[in-house]
Design a protein around this motif. Structure first.
Motif, PDB file in Angstrom:
ATOM      1  N   VAL A  85       5.077  13.447   2.924  1.00  0.00           N
ATOM      2  CA  VAL A  85       4.374  12.605   1.958  1.00  0.00           C
ATOM      3  C   VAL A  85       5.343  11.574   1.404  1.00  0.00           C
ATOM      4  CG1 VAL A  85       2.669  14.332   1.293  1.00  0.00           C
ATOM      5  CG2 VAL A  85       4.840  14.223   0.065  1.00  0.00           C
ATOM      6  N   VAL A  86       4.814  10.410   1.092  1.00  0.00           N
ATOM      7  CA  VAL A  86       5.612   9.348   0.481  1.00  0.00           C
ATOM      8  C   VAL A  86       5.408   9.408  -1.025  1.00  0.00           C
ATOM      9  CG1 VAL A  86       5.971   6.858   0.306  1.00  0.00           C
ATOM     10  CG2 VAL A  86       5.488   7.902   2.535  1.00  0.00           C
ATOM     11  N   THR A  87       6.510   9.448  -1.765  1.00  0.00           N
ATOM     12  CA  THR A  87       6.443   9.600  -3.219  1.00  0.00           C
ATOM     13  C   THR A  87       6.596   8.285  -3.964  1.00  0.00           C
ATOM     14  OG1 THR A  87       8.812  10.068  -3.229  1.00  0.00           O
ATOM     15  CG2 THR A  87       7.316  11.960  -3.129  1.00  0.00           C
ATOM     16  N   THR A  88       7.336   7.345  -3.370  1.00  0.00           N
ATOM     17  CA  THR A  88       7.569   6.061  -4.026  1.00  0.00           C
ATOM     18  C   THR A  88       7.945   5.013  -2.987  1.00  0.00           C
ATOM     19  OG1 THR A  88       8.939   4.867  -5.654  1.00  0.00           O
ATOM     20  CG2 THR A  88       9.986   6.672  -4.476  1.00  0.00           C
ATOM     21  N   ILE A  89       7.641   3.768  -3.268  1.00  0.00           N
ATOM     22  CA  ILE A  89       8.058   2.645  -2.431  1.00  0.00           C
ATOM     23  C   ILE A  89       8.416   1.490  -3.364  1.00  0.00           C
ATOM     24  CG2 ILE A  89       5.669   1.864  -2.173  1.00  0.00           C
ATOM     25  CD1 ILE A  89       8.478   1.361   0.420  1.00  0.00           C
ATOM     26  N   GLY A  90       9.435   0.745  -3.001  1.00  0.00           N
ATOM     27  CA  GLY A  90       9.769  -0.391  -3.856  1.00  0.00           C
ATOM     28  C   GLY A  90      10.836  -1.276  -3.258  1.00  0.00           C
ATOM     29  N   TYR A  91      10.954  -2.451  -3.823  1.00  0.00           N
ATOM     30  CA  TYR A  91      12.022  -3.376  -3.460  1.00  0.00           C
ATOM     31  C   TYR A  91      12.227  -4.329  -4.622  1.00  0.00           C
ATOM     32  CZ  TYR A  91       7.786  -5.904  -2.024  1.00  0.00           C
ATOM     33  OH  TYR A  91       6.530  -6.458  -1.989  1.00  0.00           O
ATOM     34  N   GLU A 126       7.908  -3.267   3.943  1.00  0.00           N
ATOM     35  CA  GLU A 126       6.801  -4.111   3.494  1.00  0.00           C
ATOM     36  C   GLU A 126       5.457  -3.555   3.962  1.00  0.00           C
ATOM     37  OE1 GLU A 126       7.995  -7.874   5.055  1.00  0.00           O
ATOM     38  OE2 GLU A 126       9.292  -8.337   3.351  1.00  0.00           O
ATOM     39  N   ASP A 127       5.425  -2.980   5.176  1.00  0.00           N
ATOM     40  CA  ASP A 127       4.188  -2.363   5.670  1.00  0.00           C
ATOM     41  C   ASP A 127       3.780  -1.191   4.786  1.00  0.00           C
ATOM     42  OD1 ASP A 127       4.048  -4.141   7.750  1.00  0.00           O
ATOM     43  OD2 ASP A 127       4.876  -2.774   9.259  1.00  0.00           O
ATOM     44  N   ILE A 128       4.749  -0.363   4.409  1.00  0.00           N
ATOM     45  CA  ILE A 128       4.444   0.763   3.517  1.00  0.00           C
ATOM     46  C   ILE A 128       3.895   0.244   2.192  1.00  0.00           C
ATOM     47  CG2 ILE A 128       5.416   2.701   2.222  1.00  0.00           C
ATOM     48  CD1 ILE A 128       7.471   3.032   4.461  1.00  0.00           C
ATOM     49  N   ALA A 129       4.523  -0.810   1.651  1.00  0.00           N
ATOM     50  CA  ALA A 129       4.061  -1.389   0.383  1.00  0.00           C
ATOM     51  C   ALA A 129       2.639  -1.925   0.515  1.00  0.00           C
ATOM     52  CB  ALA A 129       5.011  -2.491  -0.053  1.00  0.00           C
ATOM     53  N   ASP A 130       2.294  -2.500   1.667  1.00  0.00           N
ATOM     54  CA  ASP A 130       0.943  -3.028   1.885  1.00  0.00           C
ATOM     55  C   ASP A 130      -0.085  -1.902   1.889  1.00  0.00           C
ATOM     56  OD1 ASP A 130       1.871  -5.605   2.007  1.00  0.00           O
ATOM     57  OD2 ASP A 130       1.922  -5.689   4.209  1.00  0.00           O
ATOM     58  N   TYR A 131       0.220  -0.812   2.600  1.00  0.00           N
ATOM     59  CA  TYR A 131      -0.705   0.330   2.613  1.00  0.00           C
ATOM     60  C   TYR A 131      -0.839   0.930   1.214  1.00  0.00           C
ATOM     61  CZ  TYR A 131      -1.172   0.455   7.685  1.00  0.00           C
ATOM     62  OH  TYR A 131      -1.469   0.144   8.997  1.00  0.00           O
ATOM     63  N   ALA A 132       0.275   0.932   0.473  1.00  0.00           N
ATOM     64  CA  ALA A 132       0.259   1.478  -0.884  1.00  0.00           C
ATOM     65  C   ALA A 132      -0.619   0.647  -1.812  1.00  0.00           C
ATOM     66  CB  ALA A 132       1.675   1.551  -1.424  1.00  0.00           C
ATOM     67  N   SER A 133      -0.608  -0.663  -1.620  1.00  0.00           N
ATOM     68  CA  SER A 133      -1.383  -1.527  -2.518  1.00  0.00           C
ATOM     69  C   SER A 133      -2.885  -1.371  -2.291  1.00  0.00           C
ATOM     70  CB  SER A 133      -0.966  -2.993  -2.337  1.00  0.00           C
ATOM     71  OG  SER A 133      -1.297  -3.437  -1.035  1.00  0.00           O
ATOM     72  N   ASP A 134      -3.291  -1.103  -1.028  1.00  0.00           N
ATOM     73  CA  ASP A 134      -4.720  -0.954  -0.728  1.00  0.00           C
ATOM     74  C   ASP A 134      -5.247   0.436  -1.062  1.00  0.00           C
ATOM     75  OD1 ASP A 134      -4.711  -3.532   0.191  1.00  0.00           O
ATOM     76  OD2 ASP A 134      -4.491  -2.978   2.312  1.00  0.00           O
ATOM     77  N   MET A 138       1.589   5.849   5.844  1.00  0.00           N
ATOM     78  CA  MET A 138       2.919   5.618   5.279  1.00  0.00           C
ATOM     79  C   MET A 138       3.916   6.639   5.810  1.00  0.00           C
ATOM     80  SD  MET A 138       2.293   4.430   1.309  1.00  0.00           S
ATOM     81  CE  MET A 138       1.781   6.060   0.759  1.00  0.00           C
ATOM     82  N   ALA A 139       3.482   7.896   5.928  1.00  0.00           N
ATOM     83  CA  ALA A 139       4.364   8.940   6.454  1.00  0.00           C
ATOM     84  C   ALA A 139       4.777   8.628   7.889  1.00  0.00           C
ATOM     85  CB  ALA A 139       3.664  10.302   6.386  1.00  0.00           C
ATOM     86  N   GLY A 140       3.829   8.123   8.689  1.00  0.00           N
ATOM     87  CA  GLY A 140       4.138   7.753  10.064  1.00  0.00           C
ATOM     88  C   GLY A 140       5.175   6.646  10.135  1.00  0.00           C
ATOM     89  N   ILE A 141       5.083   5.682   9.235  1.00  0.00           N
ATOM     90  CA  ILE A 141       6.055   4.581   9.214  1.00  0.00           C
ATOM     91  C   ILE A 141       7.436   5.105   8.819  1.00  0.00           C
ATOM     92  CG2 ILE A 141       6.668   2.393   8.124  1.00  0.00           C
ATOM     93  CD1 ILE A 141       3.641   1.883   7.785  1.00  0.00           C
ATOM     94  N   VAL A 142       7.479   6.044   7.871  1.00  0.00           N
ATOM     95  CA  VAL A 142       8.762   6.621   7.462  1.00  0.00           C
ATOM     96  C   VAL A 142       9.429   7.331   8.640  1.00  0.00           C
ATOM     97  CG1 VAL A 142       9.855   8.410   6.041  1.00  0.00           C
ATOM     98  CG2 VAL A 142       8.237   6.821   5.006  1.00  0.00           C
ATOM     99  N   LEU A 143       8.642   8.090   9.414  1.00  0.00           N
ATOM    100  CA  LEU A 143       9.211   8.784  10.573  1.00  0.00           C
ATOM    101  C   LEU A 143       9.722   7.783  11.608  1.00  0.00           C
ATOM    102  CD1 LEU A 143       6.699  11.737  11.033  1.00  0.00           C
ATOM    103  CD2 LEU A 143       9.046  11.853  10.183  1.00  0.00           C
ATOM    104  N   TYR A 144       8.972   6.704  11.807  1.00  0.00           N
ATOM    105  CA  TYR A 144       9.427   5.653  12.723  1.00  0.00           C
ATOM    106  C   TYR A 144      10.720   5.028  12.197  1.00  0.00           C
ATOM    107  CZ  TYR A 144       9.498   1.407  15.527  1.00  0.00           C
ATOM    108  OH  TYR A 144       9.884   0.399  16.356  1.00  0.00           O
ATOM    109  N   MET A 145      10.778   4.809  10.892  1.00  0.00           N
ATOM    110  CA  MET A 145      11.958   4.218  10.279  1.00  0.00           C
ATOM    111  C   MET A 145      13.174   5.120  10.476  1.00  0.00           C
ATOM    112  SD  MET A 145      12.419   3.058   6.288  1.00  0.00           S
ATOM    113  CE  MET A 145      10.893   2.127   6.328  1.00  0.00           C
TER     114      MET A 145
END
Length: 296
Positions: free
Chosen positions: A24-30, A148-156, A165-172
């Motif tokens: 699970v993703v707990t936070t995203i930011g920049y 930025e992709d994670i932030a986009d999914y988070a905003s919607d 978001m979890a899939g993107i983290v694993l890719y990252m």
């Protein structure tokens, strides 16, 4: 998204269904941190705010990417070290740590927090360790795009956005591991020799050559060849050849034209029994069982 003025910070409510996914993703930011400014700059929950002089302990992992500027990082398992632009910092749950930008340069930071069994497994398997929390990957627009992709999914916050978001983290994590491993293997002579060896092994009958004869053909000592091959490929030359042999066996078994006796001798086994033992040890089933299953 401008990297000079943009700020985007979000924390998430996480459901039991999200937790069941395994990550699970707990936070995203920049955010930018200008030179000579206070740090941290933004409002965070009490669980995440910290004084760099005292440090903190989190109950999650975080990937922090410093795209501009420089600063410092230290942790319970890692002595204080200069952090330059292009560095990923990996924070571990339960591990005291502290970091901050150099007042003279400031920095631009991206971060994503996450937790779950999927990451725990990778740490337990030795892919990541608190003893090696810094990854120099250089300036990498593709990694910035992932944040930025994670932030986009988070905003919607659409249905199943946590799973995306979890899939993107694993890719990252895979991208960071890939870049770090390849950057750390700077011996181009060794890489060229290993690639030559792999090309030889993949040729018809190449998987039957002894590793010693391959080393001799490459003009290097066997001990050096075996050590460098295993370091780069993660398996010994003999294991690599064995895996190629298995793939070839499956390819021939999938063919309606080849009988098992034929295959055994084509692959260099002295008897069908020897081939069957090899195949069963690798796959858990006999060649005949595999052939029947693939024909269903």
């Amino acid at each position: 998204m401008s990297t000079s003025e943009s700020r985007n910070i979000k924390y998430f409510n996480i459901s039991a269904n999200d937790e069941a996914w395994g990550l699970v993703v707990t936070t995203i930011g920049y955010q930018p941190v200008p030179a000579h400014s206070s740090y941290p700059r933004s409002q965070h929950p009490q669980s995440h705010i910290f004084d760099p002089a005292k440090g903190r302990v989190l109950d999650e992992y975080q990937l922090i990417y410093i795209s501009e500027g420089s600063g410092w990082f230290c942790s319970e398992s890692f002595t204080r070290r200069k952090v330059k632009a292009g560095t990923i910092i990996l924070l571990f749950p339960g591990e005291w740590h502290s970091y901050e930008p150099d007042p003279e340069s400031g920095w631009f930071e991206y971060w994503v927090g996450f937790r779950g069994l999927e990451m725990d497994r990778r740490v337990n398997a030795g892919f990541f360790s608190p003893r090696n929390p810094l990854f120099d990957i250089g300036f990498c627009p593709s990694v910035i795009s992932l944040y930025e992709d994670i932030a986009d999914y988070a905003s919607d916050e659409k249905i199943a956005y946590q799973q995306m978001m979890a899939g993107i983290v694993l890719y990252m994590l895979g991208a960071v591991y890939f870049r770090h491993r390849n950057a750390s293997f700077a011996d181009s002579f060794a890489v060229n020799k290993i690639n030559e060896a792999r090309a030889l092994m993949k040729q018809e009958g190449g998987y039957l050559m002894s590793p010693e004869s391959i080393a001799e053909r490459l003009g290097v000592s066997y001990s050096w060849f075996r050590k460098m091959f295993k370091r780069y490929v993660d398996v010994s030359p003999a294991q690599y050849q064995s895996n190629i042999r298995l793939l070839k066996a499956k390819e021939l078994l999938d063919s309606a034209e080849c009988g098992i006796t034929d295959i055994a001798y084509r692959l260099g086994f002295e008897t069908v029994s020897q081939f069957s033992t090899f195949f069963r040890k690798k796959t858990g089933s006999s060649p005949l069982q595999y052939k029947k299953f693939t024909r269903k």
